[in-house]
Design an enzyme around this catalytic site. Structure first.
Site: not given
Length: 421
Positions: A233-236, A205, A409, A266, A116, A22, A355-356, A308-309
């Site tokens: 799919h909840l990440g950055n 994604h 992935e 974003r 990727r 990647n 991640g989230v 998010m943390r």
């Protein structure tokens, strides 16, 4: 090494591996996969390529032999700082890491390299063996993803130079969404303009959404072809996909990964006229607007923090900005969930990943809090219990299965690479 790799590819040697790459604009992420056991043997990340001081992180995983009760024995980690001029040098560094810290590529010779690639446009709808012509097409599609495809291509060229005797396969983030109907991927834009400039919804994604939706069906022991799923799919970066019978039928990211959900930096959805206003009244040019929407908005723009943390900690402390950012984030999740339930005509499975999605207990609970009318019931104890691997967080009497599935992935790219060769 190349001779051993070629022999592994020809003979299908049981100890052969798949190397997954990647490549980013200034980074190279890699993973060595044992396809027979579907386990990661080693991985690493080379950052700040082309800068004064690069960062190298490498992990060698000591894995038990088949039949032994404990699958993973030990992770051996190594890190260092050193200048790395370009992606070709980064590949040399990667090979040195395997040679010095393991696993030895002579023992696990790559039979193929999977790459990727973010944007396949409307040209690539399945994993594709890379040729010079494919490289040209990936470069041509860079106009749709200038920050991503050029970086992916740099990795491909460096990898093909380093591993000349094995097939290289491109796995496209957009490919899973090629099943979208014209009604789903078409924008209500002047048709001639859209056609000339290839403007449509592509979705992203896709590798993650494919892996997770298939893993959900396997975990539940149900036929993928009969399941209506919504994958979050909840990440950055964040996206949602409606998957009907294993096929993507609707997805939140569009022409670029900017559209859709609120993300770390974003905006997600925004009225385009707001950009005209900012251009006319604030004097922002195209590049400044691009940076504003992609790098200075989302959770960061609302609360000054993109993780998010940190948002959850600020919310718990009563910070107004963090609370608003969280509420906007959840509001958008509910809006898309409701729309996708309508598009599917109901839902059988809702899956959280990345991640989230995998770790934020409150986000999962609040996103689903208004869906009791569908019979969605979370088990508070299951949802609040952290764990590794796939787990069910819905109650036993929930009409909809709710799962948490860690995405992989790299493994999905390895699977698709092997399927091609």
């Amino acid at each position: 090494m190349s001779t051993a790799a070629a022999r592994a590819a020809r003979d299908g040697a049981s100890r052969g591996s798949v190397l997954v790459i990647n490549s980013g604009s200034s980074s190279l992420k890699y993973s060595l996969i044992d396809p027979s056991r579907e386990v990661e043997l080693g991985s690493g990340l080379i950052e700040r390529i082309g800068q004064d001081a690069g960062i190298v992180s490498h992990t060698a995983r000591v894995v038990a032999e088949p039949g032994e009760p404990v699958p993973t024995i030990l992770d051996v980690r190594h890190s260092e700082e050193r200048p790395i001029a370009d992606h070709h040098e980064a590949f040399a560094v990667m090979l040195a890491q395997f040679a010095e810290h393991g696993p030895d590529l002579a023992d696990h010779p790559p039979m193929a390299v999977g790459h990727r690639v973010v944007h396949g446009g409307a040209r690539f709808f399945e994993p594709t063996v890379i040729t010079s012509l494919v490289e040209i097409n990936i470069e041509d599609l860079s106009v749709l993803a200038p920050l991503h495809n050029q970086a992916n291509l740099a990795g491909i060229r460096a990898a093909r130079a380093a591993f000349r005797d094995v097939p290289h396969v491109a796995v496209f983030d957009t490919a899973f969404h090629q099943t979208l109907s014209p009604a789903a991927y078409t924008y209500a834009l002047d048709a001639a303009v859209a056609r000339e400039h290839r403007i449509r919804r592509y979705g992203f994604h896709g590798t993650s959404h494919k892996y997770v939706s298939e893993a959900a069906a396997s975990f539940l022991g149900r036929d993928l072809a009969r399941l209506r799923q919504i994958v979050l799919h909840l990440g950055n970066g964040a996206s949602m996909t409606a998957v009907d019978g294993g096929r993507s039928v609707e997805t939140s990211m569009g022409f670029t990964p900017l559209e859709g959900l609120v993300m770390g930096t974003r905006t997600g959805d925004i009225d385009p006229a707001a950009l005209f206003h900012l251009s006319r009244r604030a004097g922002l040019d195209t590049d400044e607007l691009d940076e504003l929407l992609n790098k200075r908005s989302g959770l960061l723009g609302l609360a000054g923090r993109s993780d998010m943390r940190d948002i959850l900690a600020g919310r718990a402390a009563g910070e107004e900005a963090a609370t608003l950012a969280y509420d906007v984030y959840v509001h958008r999740l509910r809006a898309y969930l409701g729309a996708y339930v309508a598009q599917l005509g109901g839902v059988d499975v809702i899956v959280f990943t990345a991640g989230v999605g995998e770790n934020a207990v409150d986000v999962r609970a609040d996103a689903l809090a208004t869906f009791g009318f569908l019979g969605v019931k979370l088990d508070a104890e299951r949802n609040g219990t952290r764990g590794r691997g796939i787990r069910r967080i819905s109650s036993d009497d929930s009409a909809v299965e709710v799962l948490v599935i860690p995405t992989d992935e790299e493994l999905e790219i390895a699977r698709q690479t092997l399927a091609v060769i």
